[in-house]
Scaffold this motif. Sequence first.
Motif, mmCIF file in Angstrom:
data_model
loop_
_atom_site.group_PDB
_atom_site.id
_atom_site.type_symbol
_atom_site.label_atom_id
_atom_site.label_comp_id
_atom_site.label_asym_id
_atom_site.label_seq_id
_atom_site.Cartn_x
_atom_site.Cartn_y
_atom_site.Cartn_z
ATOM 1 N N ALA A 32 30.952 -23.947 9.170
ATOM 2 C CA ALA A 32 30.414 -25.286 8.931
ATOM 3 C C ALA A 32 31.139 -25.930 7.782
ATOM 4 N N PRO A 33 31.014 -27.221 7.647
ATOM 5 C CA PRO A 33 31.641 -27.910 6.515
ATOM 6 C C PRO A 33 31.121 -27.356 5.206
ATOM 7 N N ARG A 34 31.959 -27.425 4.131
ATOM 8 C CA ARG A 34 31.577 -26.894 2.837
ATOM 9 C C ARG A 34 30.491 -27.704 2.175
ATOM 10 N N GLY A 35 30.426 -28.943 2.482
ATOM 11 C CA GLY A 35 29.429 -29.783 1.820
ATOM 12 C C GLY A 35 28.740 -30.661 2.813
ATOM 13 N N GLY A 36 28.059 -31.656 2.325
ATOM 14 C CA GLY A 36 27.376 -32.547 3.234
ATOM 15 C C GLY A 36 26.916 -33.807 2.560
ATOM 16 N N PRO A 37 27.848 -34.709 2.328
ATOM 17 C CA PRO A 37 27.442 -35.931 1.644
ATOM 18 C C PRO A 37 26.435 -36.799 2.362
ATOM 19 N N PRO A 38 26.323 -36.714 3.724
ATOM 20 C CA PRO A 38 25.349 -37.596 4.353
ATOM 21 C C PRO A 38 23.931 -37.192 4.012
ATOM 22 N N THR A 39 23.067 -38.157 4.000
ATOM 23 C CA THR A 39 21.669 -37.871 3.744
ATOM 24 C C THR A 39 21.084 -37.078 4.892
ATOM 25 N N ALA A 40 20.475 -35.933 4.600
ATOM 26 C CA ALA A 40 19.908 -35.088 5.641
ATOM 27 C C ALA A 40 18.522 -35.581 6.004
ATOM 28 N N PRO A 41 18.269 -35.779 7.309
ATOM 29 C CA PRO A 41 16.951 -36.235 7.723
ATOM 30 C C PRO A 41 15.915 -35.153 7.542
ATOM 31 N N THR A 42 14.718 -35.522 7.378
ATOM 32 C CA THR A 42 13.652 -34.545 7.258
ATOM 33 C C THR A 42 13.218 -34.089 8.642
ATOM 34 N N ALA A 43 12.417 -33.030 8.666
ATOM 35 C CA ALA A 43 11.943 -32.506 9.943
ATOM 36 C C ALA A 43 11.058 -33.542 10.636
ATOM 37 N N PRO A 44 11.005 -33.471 11.982
ATOM 38 C CA PRO A 44 10.185 -34.432 12.722
ATOM 39 C C PRO A 44 8.743 -34.406 12.242
ATOM 40 N N ALA A 45 8.122 -35.553 12.258
ATOM 41 C CA ALA A 45 6.738 -35.645 11.818
ATOM 42 C C ALA A 45 5.818 -34.935 12.805
ATOM 43 N N GLU A 46 4.752 -34.325 12.269
ATOM 44 C CA GLU A 46 3.804 -33.644 13.132
ATOM 45 C C GLU A 46 2.810 -34.651 13.705
ATOM 46 N N ARG A 47 2.079 -34.216 14.745
ATOM 47 C CA ARG A 47 1.054 -35.058 15.325
ATOM 48 C C ARG A 47 -0.057 -35.283 14.321
ATOM 49 N N PRO A 48 -0.620 -36.427 14.300
ATOM 50 C CA PRO A 48 -1.746 -36.670 13.398
ATOM 51 C C PRO A 48 -2.871 -35.681 13.667
ATOM 52 N N ALA A 49 -3.481 -35.206 12.596
ATOM 53 C CA ALA A 49 -4.585 -34.265 12.769
ATOM 54 C C ALA A 49 -5.805 -34.994 13.339
ATOM 55 N N GLU A 50 -6.678 -34.237 14.037
ATOM 56 C CA GLU A 50 -7.885 -34.830 14.560
ATOM 57 C C GLU A 50 -8.795 -35.250 13.399
ATOM 58 N N ARG A 51 -9.634 -36.226 13.648
ATOM 59 C CA ARG A 51 -10.541 -36.708 12.608
ATOM 60 C C ARG A 51 -11.478 -35.585 12.192
ATOM 61 N N PRO A 52 -11.544 -35.261 10.899
ATOM 62 C CA PRO A 52 -12.426 -34.169 10.461
ATOM 63 C C PRO A 52 -13.899 -34.531 10.642
ATOM 64 N N SER A 53 -14.682 -33.499 10.870
ATOM 65 C CA SER A 53 -16.122 -33.711 11.058
ATOM 66 C C SER A 53 -16.861 -33.648 9.736
ATOM 67 N N GLN A 91 12.023 -25.713 3.644
ATOM 68 C CA GLN A 91 11.329 -25.610 4.925
ATOM 69 C C GLN A 91 11.997 -24.568 5.822
ATOM 70 N N LEU A 92 13.329 -24.597 5.852
ATOM 71 C CA LEU A 92 14.084 -23.657 6.684
ATOM 72 C C LEU A 92 13.845 -22.218 6.225
#
Length: 399
Positions: A32-53, A91-92
């Motif tokens: 892989a490349p030695r570096g990475g100047p581009p901004t790394a995206p974050t992990a995909p967003a999770e589904r919204p949690a169900e409304r708590p009771s 995260q990884l």
Amino acid sequence: MAEGSGKSQPGRSASLRLAVTGLALLASACVAPRGGPPTAPTAPAERPAERPSTPIQQGLPQDVARHRVALLVPLTGTNAGLGRSLQNATQLAILDTNTDAIRITSYDTAGPGGAVAAAERAVAEGNKLILGPLLGEDARAVAPIARKARVPVLSFSNDASAAGNGVYLLGYSPSQSIERVVDYAKGNGITQFAGLIPSGVYGQRSSTAFLRAVESAGGKVLAMQNYDARPGSMNAAIAKLSGVPYQAILIAGSAGSATLAVPALRRSGAGKAARVLGTELWNTDSAIASRPVLNGSWFASVPDGVYRQYAVKYRNRFGAAPYRLSALGYDAVLLTVRIARDWKNNTDFPASMLVDHDFGGVDGAFRFGRDGIAARALEVQEVRDGSIVTVSAAPASAQ
């Protein structure tokens, strides 16, 4: 698993087993490349949690089954790209180690109130360990807050002045890289050195480290010249070295600075045949192998073998190359997971386990001294015909 924070944002020794486990699924044949100047995206967003009771409570929910760890990095502003890459790396590491013992919450050191506000919130929300911050000035700022709460700080900075009193530095030390490359040069018959040193704090620390390293190796520093960003400053400094019979010259700046300096050196006196030496900064430059003027140059850095595998896996997950420094975030989690085996829930982080113990990961072997600075096992690399070649492997353990 890692979570956001809402509004804020190196036969191998047994110490490396955790790193090997964490990276077992990586494609080792890929580079892989030695570096990475581009901004790394974050992990995909999770589904919204169900409304708590049950009614919503203020602050983060209590989680007595896992250790609370704070990640303090810039998630907005100028350094947001690097901050996000460090966040992705943690995260990884959580995923690769398959741990359920740690819960990481991110806090933005570039948000309102800066690193101080981030640290205060992290401590108030029950975190027992802080990973980060990135900058030395921020590490110094959060130190009193963390120390009062008995929360150790594992900073990604390499600013030695920020270490101690509960702050531990994971960053790559310029003094260690300079000592390593000078020792290698001395082992190859070089005894007469010169230096091109940038103005500023980094340059001052590099010049001190250079003088000590050469003296310790039994060589001589014949001359040193400073340069700054002003037009003609570099050429003027090189001109003053034209009558000095040095065999090697340390350019204690970025690979970009060296790229500008070498052509002038090759036209001037001893510089025509002198070996060019660099610092750990060169390893953060993703384009260094493609700079022909640097062919034959030596620099010392953390080893890149495992990093290449990590970078492939990072790209596959996040869709972009990681910043080179993001490996610090990954290794900080590996270290935490290892210590978590003997860290009882709902107790202070056992900081005594950080000192004089061998750790390892993407960046090879390291250990914290009592000064709080990570001593690292470094390799010496050479820029050679469009590639980077290891000419002296890193030792199996940190010195």
